[in-house]
Design a protein around this motif. Structure first.
Motif, PDB file in Angstrom:
ATOM      1  N   THR A  43      29.912   9.701 -19.851  1.00 18.60           N
ATOM      2  CA  THR A  43      30.769   9.308 -21.133  1.00 18.60           C
ATOM      3  C   THR A  43      32.003  10.509 -21.212  1.00 18.60           C
ATOM      4  N   THR A  45      34.886  11.784 -23.348  1.00 15.05           N
ATOM      5  CA  THR A  45      35.250  11.925 -24.649  1.00 15.05           C
ATOM      6  C   THR A  45      36.688  12.557 -24.748  1.00 15.05           C
ATOM      7  N   GLY A  77      33.669   8.981 -27.912  1.00 14.41           N
ATOM      8  CA  GLY A  77      32.817   9.016 -26.688  1.00 14.41           C
ATOM      9  C   GLY A  77      33.269   7.514 -26.136  1.00 14.41           C
ATOM     10  N   LEU A 122      34.763   2.737 -33.792  1.00 15.42           N
ATOM     11  CA  LEU A 122      33.672   2.209 -33.093  1.00 15.42           C
ATOM     12  C   LEU A 122      33.762   0.858 -32.662  1.00 15.42           C
ATOM     13  N   THR A 129      30.624   6.204 -29.058  1.00 15.83           N
ATOM     14  CA  THR A 129      30.450   7.071 -30.051  1.00 15.83           C
ATOM     15  C   THR A 129      31.654   7.360 -30.932  1.00 15.83           C
ATOM     16  N   THR A 131      32.784  10.506 -33.828  1.00 15.73           N
ATOM     17  CA  THR A 131      32.753  11.638 -34.852  1.00 15.73           C
ATOM     18  C   THR A 131      33.758  11.847 -35.746  1.00 15.73           C
ATOM     19  N   SER A 150      28.966  10.981 -37.789  1.00 13.95           N
ATOM     20  CA  SER A 150      28.979  10.764 -36.482  1.00 13.95           C
ATOM     21  C   SER A 150      28.333   9.225 -36.456  1.00 13.95           C
ATOM     22  N   LEU A 151      28.686   8.428 -35.626  1.00 12.10           N
ATOM     23  CA  LEU A 151      28.027   7.135 -35.377  1.00 12.10           C
ATOM     24  C   LEU A 151      28.095   6.713 -33.988  1.00 12.10           C
ATOM     25  N   VAL A 152      26.801   6.068 -33.641  1.00  5.46           N
ATOM     26  CA  VAL A 152      26.837   5.447 -32.275  1.00  5.46           C
ATOM     27  C   VAL A 152      26.582   4.118 -32.163  1.00  5.46           C
ATOM     28  N   ARG A 154      25.172   0.491 -30.998  1.00  7.56           N
ATOM     29  CA  ARG A 154      23.848   0.148 -30.566  1.00  7.56           C
ATOM     30  C   ARG A 154      23.916  -1.227 -30.004  1.00  7.56           C
TER      31      ARG A 154
END
Length: 154
Positions: A43, A45, A77, A122, A129, A131, A150-152, A154
């Motif tokens: 990843t 960043t 990310g 996102l 990711t 943040t 912070s979000l990821v 899916r």
């Protein structure tokens, strides 16, 4: 007959036994130096730090309708295939433009601002990711209010 052993010999023996115990506890065998690299997922960043925007933000009566400074840190990310060319990365100015756009909307909480900015980032291609840290320097007389989201994907 008693043997006299020097302090150096004792220290060397103790060091050897300690190293043997450590090696025995080690669960991963040592790899030869020329082992080919295993496939891995990476990843990249990227981000911006200390971006300042003026936002219509706050819940106190004297804050409503008055633009206040916010300081933002954004870390994104990117998927492993990103970053090889300009076409598959994120332009830093795009992050700043989104923050400026969100600052135009009326928002009560810095937590909400942080979440909206993270969600907007996102939604971009390659971003996996996000943040976002928001500081509101004038929220307290003796400190700085801060929220981080912070979000990821899916």
């Amino acid at each position: 007959m008693a043997r006299i052993i020097s302090g150096d010999a004792i220290a060397a023996d103790l060091g050897r036994r300690t190293a043997e115990r450590r090696a025995a506890r080690c669960k991963t065998p040592s790899r030869p130096r020329r082992t080919p690299m295993r496939a891995c997922e990476s990843t990249l960043t990227i981000g911006i730090t200390a971006l300042e925007v003026l936002a219509d933000i706050g819940i106190e009566p004297d804050e409503i309708g008055r633009r206040q400074p916010l300081r933002l840190d954004v870390s994104l990310g990117l998927a492993s295939e990103a970053g090889a060319t300009l076409a598959n990365t994120i332009d830093y100015r795009r992050i700043a433009a989104l923050a400026d756009e969100l600052a135009e909307e009326r928002v009560e909480l810095i937590e909400t601002f942080a979440r909206r900015l993270a969600e907007g980032c996102l939604a971009w291609p390659f971003v996996v990711t996000a943040t976002v840290m928001v500081e509101k320097p004038r929220a307290l007389h003796r400190g700085i209010a801060r929220a981080e989201v912070s979000l990821v994907a899916r």
